[in-house]
Design a protein around this motif. Structure first.
Motif, PDB file in Angstrom:
ATOM      1  N   GLY A 215      33.737  38.776  46.105  1.00  0.00           N
ATOM      2  CA  GLY A 215      33.874  39.765  45.014  1.00  0.00           C
ATOM      3  C   GLY A 215      34.364  39.180  43.705  1.00  0.00           C
ATOM      4  N   ARG A 216      34.937  38.091  43.736  1.00  0.00           N
ATOM      5  CA  ARG A 216      35.189  37.677  42.433  1.00  0.00           C
ATOM      6  C   ARG A 216      34.322  36.583  42.138  1.00  0.00           C
ATOM      7  NH1 ARG A 216      40.013  35.256  42.063  1.00  0.00           N
ATOM      8  NH2 ARG A 216      40.110  34.607  44.255  1.00  0.00           N
TER       9      ARG A 216
ATOM     10  N   SER B 149      20.579  32.127  51.110  1.00  0.00           N
ATOM     11  CA  SER B 149      21.673  32.649  51.798  1.00  0.00           C
ATOM     12  C   SER B 149      23.040  31.944  51.300  1.00  0.00           C
ATOM     13  CB  SER B 149      21.503  32.439  53.483  1.00  0.00           C
ATOM     14  OG  SER B 149      20.211  33.038  53.857  1.00  0.00           O
ATOM     15  N   THR B 150      23.961  33.184  51.257  1.00  0.00           N
ATOM     16  CA  THR B 150      25.160  32.590  50.763  1.00  0.00           C
ATOM     17  C   THR B 150      26.248  32.849  51.671  1.00  0.00           C
ATOM     18  OG1 THR B 150      25.542  34.628  49.674  1.00  0.00           O
ATOM     19  CG2 THR B 150      24.545  33.006  48.385  1.00  0.00           C
ATOM     20  N   ASN B 151      27.205  32.224  51.565  1.00  0.00           N
ATOM     21  CA  ASN B 151      28.589  32.327  52.470  1.00  0.00           C
ATOM     22  C   ASN B 151      29.759  32.040  51.418  1.00  0.00           C
ATOM     23  OD1 ASN B 151      30.317  32.595  54.724  1.00  0.00           O
ATOM     24  ND2 ASN B 151      30.391  30.376  54.724  1.00  0.00           N
ATOM     25  N   TYR B 152      30.809  33.058  51.446  1.00  0.00           N
ATOM     26  CA  TYR B 152      31.894  32.936  50.751  1.00  0.00           C
ATOM     27  C   TYR B 152      33.201  33.032  51.122  1.00  0.00           C
ATOM     28  CZ  TYR B 152      28.879  34.310  46.947  1.00  0.00           C
ATOM     29  OH  TYR B 152      27.990  34.131  45.668  1.00  0.00           O
TER      30      TYR B 152
ATOM     31  N   MET C 202      33.047  32.237  38.289  1.00  0.00           N
ATOM     32  CA  MET C 202      34.359  32.709  38.727  1.00  0.00           C
ATOM     33  C   MET C 202      34.965  33.375  37.914  1.00  0.00           C
ATOM     34  SD  MET C 202      35.742  28.743  40.090  1.00  0.00           S
ATOM     35  CE  MET C 202      35.961  28.254  38.444  1.00  0.00           C
ATOM     36  N   ASN C 203      35.172  34.878  38.462  1.00  0.00           N
ATOM     37  CA  ASN C 203      35.817  35.860  37.699  1.00  0.00           C
ATOM     38  C   ASN C 203      37.224  36.446  38.226  1.00  0.00           C
ATOM     39  OD1 ASN C 203      33.524  35.919  35.874  1.00  0.00           O
ATOM     40  ND2 ASN C 203      32.475  37.213  37.533  1.00  0.00           N
ATOM     41  N   SER C 204      37.994  37.022  37.551  1.00  0.00           N
ATOM     42  CA  SER C 204      39.284  37.287  37.825  1.00  0.00           C
ATOM     43  C   SER C 204      40.156  36.403  38.570  1.00  0.00           C
ATOM     44  CB  SER C 204      39.070  38.642  38.896  1.00  0.00           C
ATOM     45  OG  SER C 204      38.261  39.634  38.345  1.00  0.00           O
ATOM     46  N   LEU C 205      40.146  35.253  37.818  1.00  0.00           N
ATOM     47  CA  LEU C 205      40.893  34.440  38.377  1.00  0.00           C
ATOM     48  C   LEU C 205      42.520  34.313  38.543  1.00  0.00           C
ATOM     49  CD1 LEU C 205      38.907  31.341  36.546  1.00  0.00           C
ATOM     50  CD2 LEU C 205      39.137  31.493  38.967  1.00  0.00           C
ATOM     51  N   LYS C 206      42.715  34.043  39.638  1.00  0.00           N
ATOM     52  CA  LYS C 206      44.298  33.948  40.056  1.00  0.00           C
ATOM     53  C   LYS C 206      44.879  32.591  39.884  1.00  0.00           C
ATOM     54  CE  LYS C 206      42.868  37.698  43.167  1.00  0.00           C
ATOM     55  NZ  LYS C 206      42.921  38.125  44.530  1.00  0.00           N
TER      56      LYS C 206
ATOM     57  N   LEU D 120      41.520  25.132  31.788  1.00  0.00           N
ATOM     58  CA  LEU D 120      42.555  25.991  31.767  1.00  0.00           C
ATOM     59  C   LEU D 120      42.126  27.338  31.250  1.00  0.00           C
ATOM     60  CD1 LEU D 120      45.951  26.427  32.200  1.00  0.00           C
ATOM     61  CD2 LEU D 120      45.950  25.698  29.711  1.00  0.00           C
ATOM     62  N   VAL D 121      42.567  28.307  32.145  1.00  0.00           N
ATOM     63  CA  VAL D 121      42.226  29.744  31.889  1.00  0.00           C
ATOM     64  C   VAL D 121      43.605  30.549  32.586  1.00  0.00           C
ATOM     65  CG1 VAL D 121      41.135  30.115  34.167  1.00  0.00           C
ATOM     66  CG2 VAL D 121      40.561  31.429  32.248  1.00  0.00           C
ATOM     67  N   GLN D 122      43.475  31.516  31.742  1.00  0.00           N
ATOM     68  CA  GLN D 122      44.668  32.588  31.953  1.00  0.00           C
ATOM     69  C   GLN D 122      44.349  33.510  33.202  1.00  0.00           C
ATOM     70  OE1 GLN D 122      45.534  34.946  28.566  1.00  0.00           O
ATOM     71  NE2 GLN D 122      46.850  33.337  27.621  1.00  0.00           N
ATOM     72  N   PRO D 123      45.103  33.980  33.823  1.00  0.00           N
ATOM     73  CA  PRO D 123      45.045  34.725  35.135  1.00  0.00           C
ATOM     74  C   PRO D 123      44.183  36.103  34.645  1.00  0.00           C
ATOM     75  CG  PRO D 123      47.209  34.352  35.243  1.00  0.00           C
ATOM     76  CD  PRO D 123      46.799  33.558  33.756  1.00  0.00           C
ATOM     77  N   GLY D 124      43.141  36.311  35.350  1.00  0.00           N
ATOM     78  CA  GLY D 124      42.099  37.279  34.854  1.00  0.00           C
ATOM     79  C   GLY D 124      40.800  36.853  34.421  1.00  0.00           C
ATOM     80  N   GLY D 125      41.076  35.792  33.861  1.00  0.00           N
ATOM     81  CA  GLY D 125      39.709  35.065  32.955  1.00  0.00           C
ATOM     82  C   GLY D 125      38.613  34.567  34.072  1.00  0.00           C
ATOM     83  N   SER D 126      37.722  33.954  33.333  1.00  0.00           N
ATOM     84  CA  SER D 126      36.527  33.557  34.146  1.00  0.00           C
ATOM     85  C   SER D 126      36.138  32.098  33.515  1.00  0.00           C
ATOM     86  CB  SER D 126      35.324  34.354  33.784  1.00  0.00           C
ATOM     87  OG  SER D 126      35.413  35.651  34.042  1.00  0.00           O
TER      88      SER D 126
END
Length: 116
Positions: A65-66, A56-59, A82-86, A11-17
């Motif tokens: 960007g996150r 090689s990566t794919n998103y 995972m950064n800037s989680l929504k 569990l993480v708050q919005p904006g967390g990682s």
């Protein structure tokens, strides 16, 4: 048979990682692609990110960007930073590995909940 074990959800708050990890059991299976998928309640499983043995990566557009996928070939591990989680990132996240022969294996999943 390859067994995959995911860890790092929670569990993480919005904006967390969060950082997810996936470890593949020792085997003779030659891993070509490592990927992370997710499935939210009532929705289909979708690809989040993938990385080949060559790097090689794919998103998915929704995470560009996150999120950052990486791997350690020698250790047969993959990671999803995972950064800037929504809140819309809330889902069960599954690790996947695939070989050049199109054989693939799934982990059991780890829950990620983004909520205040």
């Amino acid at each position: 048979q390859v067994q995959l074990v995911e860890s790092g959800g929670g569990l993480v708050q919005p904006g967390g990682s969060l950082r997810l990890s996936c470890a593949a059991s020792e085997s003779t299976f030659s891993i070509y692609v490592m990927a992370w998928y997710r499935q939210a309640p009532g929705k289909q499983r979708e690809l989040v990110a993938s990385i080949t043995s060559g790097g090689s990566t794919n998103y998915a557009d929704s995470v560009k960007g996150r999120f950052t996928i990486s791997r350690e070939n020698a250790k047969k591990r993959s990671y999803l930073q995972m950064n800037s989680l929504k809140p819309e990132d809330t889902a069960v996240y599954y690790c996947y590995v695939g070989g050049l022969d199109l054989t693939g294996y799934w982990g059991r999943g780890t829950q990620v909940t983004v909520s205040s």
